[in-house]
Structure formats: C-alpha cells, structure tokens
Design a protein around this motif. Structure first.
Motif, short mmCIF file in Angstrom:
data_model
loop_
_atom_site.label_atom_id
_atom_site.label_comp_id
_atom_site.label_asym_id
_atom_site.label_seq_id
_atom_site.Cartn_x
_atom_site.Cartn_y
_atom_site.Cartn_z
N ALA A 198 6.84 -31.27 -40.22
CA ALA A 198 8.13 -31.95 -40.45
C ALA A 198 8.32 -33.02 -39.37
O ALA A 198 7.70 -32.95 -38.30
CB ALA A 198 9.26 -30.94 -40.41
N PRO A 199 9.16 -34.03 -39.64
CA PRO A 199 9.36 -35.10 -38.64
C PRO A 199 9.65 -34.53 -37.25
O PRO A 199 10.45 -33.61 -37.09
CB PRO A 199 10.57 -35.86 -39.18
N THR A 241 16.16 -49.06 -10.30
CA THR A 241 15.76 -48.08 -11.30
C THR A 241 14.87 -48.71 -12.36
O THR A 241 15.22 -49.72 -12.96
CB THR A 241 16.99 -47.44 -11.96
N SER A 242 13.72 -48.08 -12.58
CA SER A 242 12.80 -48.47 -13.65
C SER A 242 12.55 -47.25 -14.50
O SER A 242 12.42 -46.13 -13.98
CB SER A 242 11.48 -48.97 -13.08
N VAL A 243 12.49 -47.45 -15.82
CA VAL A 243 12.22 -46.34 -16.73
C VAL A 243 11.22 -46.80 -17.79
O VAL A 243 11.12 -47.98 -18.11
CB VAL A 243 13.50 -45.80 -17.41
N SER A 244 10.47 -45.83 -18.29
CA SER A 244 9.49 -46.09 -19.34
C SER A 244 9.49 -44.91 -20.29
O SER A 244 9.40 -43.76 -19.86
CB SER A 244 8.10 -46.28 -18.74
N ALA A 245 9.59 -45.19 -21.58
CA ALA A 245 9.55 -44.15 -22.60
C ALA A 245 8.34 -44.37 -23.49
O ALA A 245 8.22 -45.42 -24.13
CB ALA A 245 10.83 -44.15 -23.43
N VAL A 246 7.44 -43.40 -23.51
CA VAL A 246 6.28 -43.43 -24.38
C VAL A 246 6.55 -42.41 -25.48
O VAL A 246 6.64 -41.20 -25.21
CB VAL A 246 4.97 -43.10 -23.63
N ILE A 247 6.69 -42.90 -26.69
CA ILE A 247 7.14 -42.07 -27.81
C ILE A 247 6.03 -41.90 -28.83
O ILE A 247 5.46 -42.89 -29.31
CB ILE A 247 8.37 -42.72 -28.49
N LYS A 248 5.74 -40.66 -29.15
CA LYS A 248 4.77 -40.34 -30.21
C LYS A 248 5.54 -39.61 -31.30
O LYS A 248 6.29 -38.67 -31.02
CB LYS A 248 3.64 -39.48 -29.66
N THR A 249 5.33 -40.04 -32.54
CA THR A 249 6.03 -39.42 -33.65
C THR A 249 5.17 -39.45 -34.91
O THR A 249 4.33 -40.34 -35.07
CB THR A 249 7.40 -40.09 -33.92
N ASN A 250 5.42 -38.50 -35.79
CA ASN A 250 4.73 -38.50 -37.07
C ASN A 250 5.53 -39.23 -38.15
O ASN A 250 5.13 -39.28 -39.30
CB ASN A 250 4.37 -37.07 -37.51
N VAL A 251 6.64 -39.82 -37.77
CA VAL A 251 7.45 -40.62 -38.69
C VAL A 251 6.64 -41.86 -39.07
O VAL A 251 6.03 -42.50 -38.21
CB VAL A 251 8.79 -41.01 -38.02
N PRO A 252 6.62 -42.23 -40.34
CA PRO A 252 5.87 -43.41 -40.76
C PRO A 252 6.46 -44.70 -40.17
O PRO A 252 7.67 -44.83 -39.99
CB PRO A 252 6.02 -43.44 -42.29
N PRO A 285 -0.57 -37.95 -36.18
CA PRO A 285 -0.69 -36.58 -36.73
C PRO A 285 -0.16 -35.57 -35.70
O PRO A 285 -0.63 -35.52 -34.57
CB PRO A 285 -2.19 -36.40 -36.94
N MET A 286 0.86 -34.81 -36.09
CA MET A 286 1.50 -33.87 -35.17
C MET A 286 1.91 -32.61 -35.92
O MET A 286 2.25 -32.67 -37.09
CB MET A 286 2.75 -34.50 -34.54
N MET A 287 1.93 -31.50 -35.18
CA MET A 287 2.40 -30.24 -35.73
C MET A 287 3.10 -29.46 -34.63
O MET A 287 2.65 -29.45 -33.49
CB MET A 287 1.23 -29.42 -36.28
N ARG A 288 4.20 -28.84 -34.98
CA ARG A 288 4.93 -27.98 -34.04
C ARG A 288 5.41 -26.76 -34.80
O ARG A 288 6.03 -26.88 -35.86
CB ARG A 288 6.12 -28.74 -33.44
#
Length: 111
Positions: free
Chosen positions: A59-60, A4-15, A51-54
């Motif tokens: 908000a975070p 098992t191999s896993v990869s997490a690519v995380i994008k966030t507007n948190v500083p 920069p993100m908006m939902r």
C-alpha cells in the motif's frame, strides 16, 4: 552562528504521475517555515515508483531521511516533527500517516 540547513530524501511507492507538480515547492516552503530557514538552505528530492513493502503490504508508503543541523530536533521533539511531516505528506500525497517513516540525521554528528 550556524545557519539551519535541512535536506529531505524521500522514497515512495506512489507513482510519479500522482505527485503534483508543485509538491517540491510546497515542501520546501513548509520546511522553511518549520525550521526558520531560507529556501537556499533546503534540499528536497523525491524518488517515486520505488518498489517498497512494509508489514507485508505494498500500500502507499514513504520513507524520509531528514538531514539537519539544528537543535530544534532532539530526542524529545523528533516524534512531534515526524508526525508533522507525516501529516503534510498525508495531505499532499494521500499517504496514510502510519505509512510514513521519518529518520532524522544530525549532520553535526556525521563523519
């Protein structure tokens, strides 16, 4: 036997300064436990200050692209796994669970 191999690519507007120095290590350890794999088979990357908006709000929030090669994640279990990741992020980064989006990609089906 496939390992098992896993990869997490995380994008966030948190500083960046709000992310603890040991966050990537904690996340790696968490993924190793959940998916019964070794740290050398886990890749994690985080892109803070994105920069993100939902829903019209800045908000975070966080989007996670989660790549895997395991049958543990399926159509019937992916919601449970997404909720688990969202709860981990809520605990570690104080991002509300409902502001975390997890998209799963089975690398065995990617070309």
């Amino acid at each position: 036997m496939t390992l098992t191999s896993v990869s997490a690519v995380i994008k966030t507007n948190v500083p960046r300064q709000s992310i603890k120095k040991d966050f990537l290590s904690k996340l790696t350890e968490h993924l190793c436990q959940i998916y019964n794999t070794e740290a050398k088979r886990v890749i994690v990357e985080i892109h803070p200050d994105t920069p993100m908006m939902r829903g019209g709000l800045t908000a975070p929030m966080m989007n996670i692209e989660f790549y895997h090669n395991t049958d543990v994640i399926s159509q019937t279990t992916k919601h449970k796994h997404a909720t688990g990741m969202a709860k981990f992020m809520a605990d570690e980064l104080r991002i509300p669970v409902d502001r975390v989006l997890v998209l799963f990609f089975d690398t065995r089906k990617c070309t």
